[in-house]
Design an enzyme around this catalytic site. Structure first.
Site, mmCIF file in Angstrom:
data_model
loop_
_atom_site.group_PDB
_atom_site.id
_atom_site.type_symbol
_atom_site.label_atom_id
_atom_site.label_comp_id
_atom_site.label_asym_id
_atom_site.label_seq_id
_atom_site.Cartn_x
_atom_site.Cartn_y
_atom_site.Cartn_z
ATOM 1 N N SER A 108 -30.982 -16.086 -22.358
ATOM 2 C CA SER A 108 -30.044 -15.693 -21.308
ATOM 3 C C SER A 108 -30.616 -16.260 -20.028
ATOM 4 O O SER A 108 -31.814 -16.578 -19.977
ATOM 5 C CB SER A 108 -29.996 -14.161 -21.198
ATOM 6 N N TYR A 115 -34.166 -5.480 -20.910
ATOM 7 C CA TYR A 115 -33.442 -6.714 -21.258
ATOM 8 C C TYR A 115 -34.168 -7.920 -20.669
ATOM 9 O O TYR A 115 -34.439 -8.904 -21.357
ATOM 10 C CB TYR A 115 -31.995 -6.626 -20.747
HETATM 11 N N1 LIG Z 1 -22.494 -12.134 -23.148
HETATM 12 C C1 LIG Z 1 -23.327 -12.628 -22.218
HETATM 13 O O1 LIG Z 1 -23.001 -12.654 -21.011
HETATM 14 C C2 LIG Z 1 -24.645 -13.215 -22.622
HETATM 15 C C3 LIG Z 1 -25.313 -14.047 -21.714
HETATM 16 C C4 LIG Z 1 -26.542 -14.569 -22.084
HETATM 17 C C5 LIG Z 1 -27.077 -14.298 -23.325
HETATM 18 N N2 LIG Z 1 -26.416 -13.481 -24.181
HETATM 19 C C6 LIG Z 1 -27.036 -13.223 -25.491
HETATM 20 O O2 LIG Z 1 -26.156 -13.632 -26.500
HETATM 21 C C7 LIG Z 1 -26.464 -12.945 -27.717
HETATM 22 C C8 LIG Z 1 -25.182 -12.446 -28.361
HETATM 23 O O3 LIG Z 1 -24.611 -11.467 -27.522
HETATM 24 P P1 LIG Z 1 -23.039 -11.339 -27.244
HETATM 25 O O4 LIG Z 1 -22.853 -11.507 -25.788
HETATM 26 O O5 LIG Z 1 -22.265 -12.175 -28.174
HETATM 27 O O6 LIG Z 1 -22.842 -9.779 -27.525
HETATM 28 P P2 LIG Z 1 -22.162 -8.959 -28.703
HETATM 29 O O7 LIG Z 1 -20.739 -9.360 -28.835
HETATM 30 O O8 LIG Z 1 -22.499 -7.547 -28.399
HETATM 31 O O9 LIG Z 1 -22.931 -9.449 -30.017
HETATM 32 C C9 LIG Z 1 -24.207 -9.019 -30.340
HETATM 33 C C10 LIG Z 1 -24.476 -9.474 -31.763
HETATM 34 O O10 LIG Z 1 -25.836 -9.116 -32.126
HETATM 35 C C11 LIG Z 1 -25.795 -8.370 -33.337
HETATM 36 N N3 LIG Z 1 -26.892 -7.417 -33.347
HETATM 37 C C12 LIG Z 1 -27.209 -6.508 -32.391
HETATM 38 N N4 LIG Z 1 -28.269 -5.772 -32.784
HETATM 39 C C13 LIG Z 1 -28.644 -6.262 -34.005
HETATM 40 C C14 LIG Z 1 -29.672 -5.921 -34.939
HETATM 41 N N5 LIG Z 1 -30.543 -4.941 -34.700
HETATM 42 N N6 LIG Z 1 -29.749 -6.637 -36.078
HETATM 43 C C15 LIG Z 1 -28.879 -7.618 -36.334
HETATM 44 N N7 LIG Z 1 -27.896 -7.990 -35.510
HETATM 45 C C16 LIG Z 1 -27.773 -7.309 -34.354
HETATM 46 C C17 LIG Z 1 -24.431 -7.700 -33.346
HETATM 47 O O11 LIG Z 1 -24.004 -7.374 -34.658
HETATM 48 P P3 LIG Z 1 -24.098 -5.859 -35.245
HETATM 49 O O12 LIG Z 1 -23.847 -4.925 -34.118
HETATM 50 O O13 LIG Z 1 -23.093 -5.826 -36.337
HETATM 51 O O14 LIG Z 1 -25.493 -5.759 -35.760
HETATM 52 C C18 LIG Z 1 -23.566 -8.809 -32.761
HETATM 53 O O15 LIG Z 1 -23.218 -9.736 -33.752
HETATM 54 C C19 LIG Z 1 -27.449 -11.853 -27.321
HETATM 55 O O16 LIG Z 1 -28.773 -12.248 -27.656
HETATM 56 C C20 LIG Z 1 -27.305 -11.769 -25.810
HETATM 57 O O17 LIG Z 1 -28.462 -11.285 -25.183
HETATM 58 C C21 LIG Z 1 -25.211 -12.936 -23.873
#
Ligand SMILES: NC(=O)c1ccc[n+]([C@@H]2O[C@H](COP(=O)([O-])OP(=O)(O)OC[C@H]3O[C@@H](n4cnc5c(N)ncnc54)[C@H](OP(=O)(O)O)[C@@H]3O)[C@@H](O)[C@H]2O)c1
Length: 244
Positions: free
Chosen positions: A147, A160
């Site tokens: 991120s 985070y």
């Molecule tokens: N959205 C943003 O603005 C943003 C920006 C920068 C980076 N990111 C990063 O992008 C990544 C994906 O996030 P997202 O934004 O797509 O959010 P999201 O829609 O909440 O997706 C999170 C994903 O991680 C999985 N997950 C969470 N805890 C887990 C665990 N203990 N074991 C296995 N899987 C797990 C969830 O699946 P389950 O709940 O089914 O396990 C889901 O598939 C994250 O690392 C986040 O920090 C996001």
């Protein structure tokens, strides 16, 4: 959605995406499927995982949708047993699973939130990478979804921020360890992207200014298709409106 043809740019490669059942992970899964990759997608929510697996199979690729909690080494090993049985190898690993916590200052943050975030975003990345490496060969690529919080700090997001700064240190070390083996390591650093994670992080965040997950996925595919003797070591992609 059209069937992935042999002339697609990643035809026949095997990609594993943690947190591939929704959000950025699912968008990356679709973008890789469109380029002909076979896929292993993981997550904890089995019904979402099955639904995502069915959607992805429509690209005409092979898909394995396996439940896995990245915090649990036993769960990670079990998932890799299934992956190895079906595909024998991993060419592209996308360490994407991640979680956040509500905006709370250090003196307000419960230890449970601290542990959940560090164990998922940092320890989970280590556990999955360690289990994947025996299945990866020269020419492979690991993309760690960090991120912009890996280099910038946001008050109220200490766990985070700490997890993502730590994951950047892990990623940079991994890159040097794998350089002689010909495995590329990419630090993916997206800015605000419209996914469920904002329901926890900042429910009132201005979603219209955010990127859509598909944009991040497009940037990842563009990095993956570069010639093997080149790499994008850090991929920072932001909404043109800034960090919000
Ligand atoms: N959205 C943003 O603005 C943003 C920006 C920068 C980076 N990111 C990063 O992008 C990544 C994906 O996030 P997202 O934004 O797509 O959010 P999201 O829609 O909440 O997706 C999170 C994903 O991680 C999985 N997950 C969470 N805890 C887990 C665990 N203990 N074991 C296995 N899987 C797990 C969830 O699946 P389950 O709940 O089914 O396990 C889901 O598939 C994250 O690392 C986040 O920090 C996001």
């Amino acid at each position: 959605m059209s069937r992935a043809a042999p002339e697609t740019r990643l035809h026949g490669r095997v990609a594993l995406i943690t947190g591939g059942n929704r959000g950025i992970g699912l968008a990356i899964a679709h973008a890789l499927a469109a380029e002909g990759c076979d896929l292993i997608i993981t997550g904890r929510d089995q019904s979402l995982l099955k639904k995502a697996g069915r959607e992805l199979a429509r690209w005409g690729i092979r898909v394995l949708a396996e439940t896995c909690d990245v915090r649990d080494s036993g769960s990670v090993e079990a998932m890799f047993t299934g992956a190895k049985k079906k595909f024998r190898r991993v060419d592209i690993l996308i360490n994407n699973a991640g979680t956040a916590h509500s905006n709370l200052k250090v003196d307000e943050l419960p230890i449970e939130d601290w542990k959940r975030v560090i164990e998922t975003n940092l320890t989970g990345m280590f556990l999955v990478t360690r289990a994947a490496l025996p299945l990866m060969k020269r020419g492979g690529t690991i993309v760690n979804n960090l991120s912009i919080a890996a280099t910038r700090t946001f008050p109220g997001s200490s766990a985070y921020n700490a997890s993502k700064h730590g994951a950047l240190g892990f990623t940079n070390t991994l890159r040097e360890e794998l350089r002689p083996k010909g495995i590329r390591v990419i630090a993916l650093m997206p800015g605000a992207t419209d996914t469920d994670i904002w329901n926890t992080l900042w429910p009132e965040a201005p979603r219209k200014k955010m990127m859509v997950p598909k944009t991040v996925a497009t940037a990842v595919v563009n990095a993956l298709v570069l010639p093997a003797n080149s790499t994008v070591e850090e991929l920072a992609i932001l909404p043109s409106a800034g960090t919000l």
